[in-house]
Design an enzyme around this catalytic site. Structure first.
Site, mmCIF file in Angstrom:
data_model
loop_
_atom_site.group_PDB
_atom_site.id
_atom_site.type_symbol
_atom_site.label_atom_id
_atom_site.label_comp_id
_atom_site.label_asym_id
_atom_site.label_seq_id
_atom_site.Cartn_x
_atom_site.Cartn_y
_atom_site.Cartn_z
ATOM 1 N N LYS A 1 0.809 -1.223 0.000
ATOM 2 C CA LYS A 1 0.000 0.000 0.000
ATOM 3 C C LYS A 1 0.846 1.278 0.000
ATOM 4 C CE LYS A 1 -4.076 -2.029 2.180
ATOM 5 N NZ LYS A 1 -5.060 -1.953 3.261
ATOM 6 N N ASP B 1 -10.126 2.409 2.710
ATOM 7 C CA ASP B 1 -10.230 1.631 3.957
ATOM 8 C C ASP B 1 -10.989 2.394 5.040
ATOM 9 O OD1 ASP B 1 -8.962 -0.709 3.157
ATOM 10 O OD2 ASP B 1 -6.968 0.014 3.717
HETATM 11 P P1 NDP Z 1 1.237 -2.899 10.465
HETATM 12 O O1 NDP Z 1 2.259 -3.958 10.409
HETATM 13 O O2 NDP Z 1 1.461 -1.618 9.711
HETATM 14 O O3 NDP Z 1 0.994 -2.459 12.006
HETATM 15 C C1 NDP Z 1 0.814 -3.444 12.974
HETATM 16 C C2 NDP Z 1 0.369 -2.801 14.285
HETATM 17 O O4 NDP Z 1 0.051 -3.845 15.204
HETATM 18 C C3 NDP Z 1 1.427 -1.930 14.962
HETATM 19 O O5 NDP Z 1 0.793 -0.853 15.611
HETATM 20 C C4 NDP Z 1 2.047 -2.889 15.974
HETATM 21 O O6 NDP Z 1 2.626 -2.261 17.105
HETATM 22 C C5 NDP Z 1 0.832 -3.661 16.403
HETATM 23 N N1 NDP Z 1 1.153 -4.971 16.976
HETATM 24 C C6 NDP Z 1 1.646 -6.049 16.312
HETATM 25 N N2 NDP Z 1 1.786 -7.089 17.167
HETATM 26 C C7 NDP Z 1 1.376 -6.643 18.396
HETATM 27 C C8 NDP Z 1 1.271 -7.250 19.682
HETATM 28 N N3 NDP Z 1 1.639 -8.511 19.893
HETATM 29 N N4 NDP Z 1 0.798 -6.516 20.717
HETATM 30 C C9 NDP Z 1 0.418 -5.226 20.516
HETATM 31 N N5 NDP Z 1 0.488 -4.602 19.302
HETATM 32 C C10 NDP Z 1 0.964 -5.298 18.270
HETATM 33 O O7 NDP Z 1 -0.144 -3.602 10.027
HETATM 34 P P2 NDP Z 1 -1.432 -2.895 9.375
HETATM 35 O O8 NDP Z 1 -1.679 -1.634 10.122
HETATM 36 O O9 NDP Z 1 -1.298 -2.830 7.904
HETATM 37 O O10 NDP Z 1 -2.607 -3.975 9.659
HETATM 38 C C11 NDP Z 1 -3.158 -4.177 10.971
HETATM 39 C C12 NDP Z 1 -4.353 -5.124 10.884
HETATM 40 O O11 NDP Z 1 -5.483 -4.546 10.235
HETATM 41 C C13 NDP Z 1 -4.027 -6.404 10.118
HETATM 42 O O12 NDP Z 1 -4.444 -7.477 10.913
HETATM 43 C C14 NDP Z 1 -4.865 -6.291 8.845
HETATM 44 O O13 NDP Z 1 -5.279 -7.577 8.390
HETATM 45 C C15 NDP Z 1 -6.064 -5.470 9.320
HETATM 46 N N6 NDP Z 1 -6.745 -4.737 8.207
HETATM 47 C C16 NDP Z 1 -8.069 -5.053 7.903
HETATM 48 C C17 NDP Z 1 -8.755 -4.417 6.866
HETATM 49 C C18 NDP Z 1 -10.196 -4.789 6.527
HETATM 50 O O14 NDP Z 1 -10.688 -4.431 5.442
HETATM 51 N N7 NDP Z 1 -10.917 -5.462 7.411
HETATM 52 C C19 NDP Z 1 -8.074 -3.369 6.039
HETATM 53 C C20 NDP Z 1 -6.709 -3.095 6.454
HETATM 54 C C21 NDP Z 1 -6.082 -3.779 7.494
HETATM 55 P P3 NDP Z 1 4.156 -1.696 17.093
HETATM 56 O O15 NDP Z 1 4.101 -0.378 16.396
HETATM 57 O O16 NDP Z 1 4.500 -1.591 18.522
HETATM 58 O O17 NDP Z 1 4.969 -2.718 16.344
#
Ligand code: NDP
Length: 274
Positions: free
Chosen positions: A66, A102
């Protein structure tokens, strides 16, 4: 001849977008085909160029492309520029135009499908990655009472909040700093459950009548919604409706009309029933 569209990602085999757009096209009588295309991790731009040369009219973009899609565009919608990420590309007259549907998909699902208007609500957004960034401006457009971002890396949440300060005040911090605060709407935009991990959300965050919303979806209750139920969230919803609504907005951008989403969502729900 039908117009060609596709979704690009890596991996992509799991994508439900081809089925969703096929259903929209069938219901609205639009002559279009929509395929899933696997792009190599280091070959997204080449895959798009090849698609355009083959007559592709538009594309959706999913993980992990993206941000790269955003950089490929000649023009961006305001919401895509804000999000720093593009999930919808349109190809016309040699130009690549990018949008991000989104956030509008999320808001349409929450305020429209779930009947939970955002105005005056206290919103907690969990996560500070791409998905969180993409939904902040559309959430603020719903005029909530407040928007707070909590993230495992608190500094990332603070930086994200600061980048929207020109629209409205957004506060931010760590999960531990949530103690003592309560919210009407809690949205999980983290990928914690992909790694099988639960969130360190302190108990007592859900106000009476609160909605817990997980951007994730799958068969049965997601780990976040299970946690929310145990912590007293009265209403709970997964992200399947967001998926269908963001697709409907992409369809509108390409074809000029918004398809009916309820039958498509109901069919997906039936397929995902445990
Ligand atoms: P990113 O990799 O950009 O961000 C991941 C986020 O999750 C970060 O804030 C990270 O924190 C946090 N995180 C990961 N593991 C943990 C944990 N164990 N405990 C706490 N926080 C955690 O991912 P995206 O933002 O692209 O996607 C996030 C979710 O949204 C995905 O599951 C995706 O499938 C879903 N999504 C759904 C959509 C829909 O249409 N339904 C559309 C777009 C996304 P940190 O910064 O500390 O690493």
């Amino acid at each position: 001849m039908s117009d060609l569209y596709a979704v690009f990602g890596n991996p992509i085999a799991h994508s439900r977008s081809p089925a969703i757009h096929a259903a929209f096209a069938a219901a609205s009588g639009e002559a279009m085909r929509y395929e899933a295309r696997l792009a190599p991790i280091d070959g997204f731009a080449a895959a798009i160029a090849e698609f355009v040369a083959a007559g592709g009219r538009g594309a959706n973009v999913t993980v992990p492309f993206k941000e790269e899609a955003c950089r490929l565009c000649h023009r961006l919608s305001e919401r895509a520029a804000r999000a720093g990420a593009v999930n919808t590309l349109s190809f016309c007259a040699g130009e690549i135009v990018g949008d991000n549907t989104d956030g509008v998909g999320l808001v349409q699902d929450i305020a429209g499908n779930l009947g939970f208007p955002l105005a005056g609500r206290r919103i907690l957004l969990l996560g500070a990655g791409g998905a969180a960034r993409g939904v902040i401006a559309p959430l603020l457009a719903g005029l909530p009472a407040s928007l707070h971002i909590a993230n495992r890396s608190a500094d990332k949440a603070r930086a994200l909040a600061a980048s929207f300060a020109d629209i409205a005040p957004v506060t931010a911090g760590s999960f531990a700093e949530l103690a003592g605060k309560s919210f009407d709407l809690v949205i999980n935009a983290t990928s914690a459950s992909l790694a099988g991990e639960s969130l360190p959300l302190p108990a007592g965050r859900f106000a009476a009548g609160a909605l817990a919303y997980d951007m994730m979806y799958g068969k049965g209750e997601t780990p976040f919604l299970q946690q929310a139920r145990m912590q007293g969230a009265e209403r709970r919803a997964d992200g399947l409706g967001m998926l269908v609504e963001q697709a409907a907005e992409a369809f509108r951008i390409w074809r000029g009309r918004r398809p009916e989403t309820a039958p498509v969502l109901a069919e997906l729900r039936r397929q995902l029933a445990p």
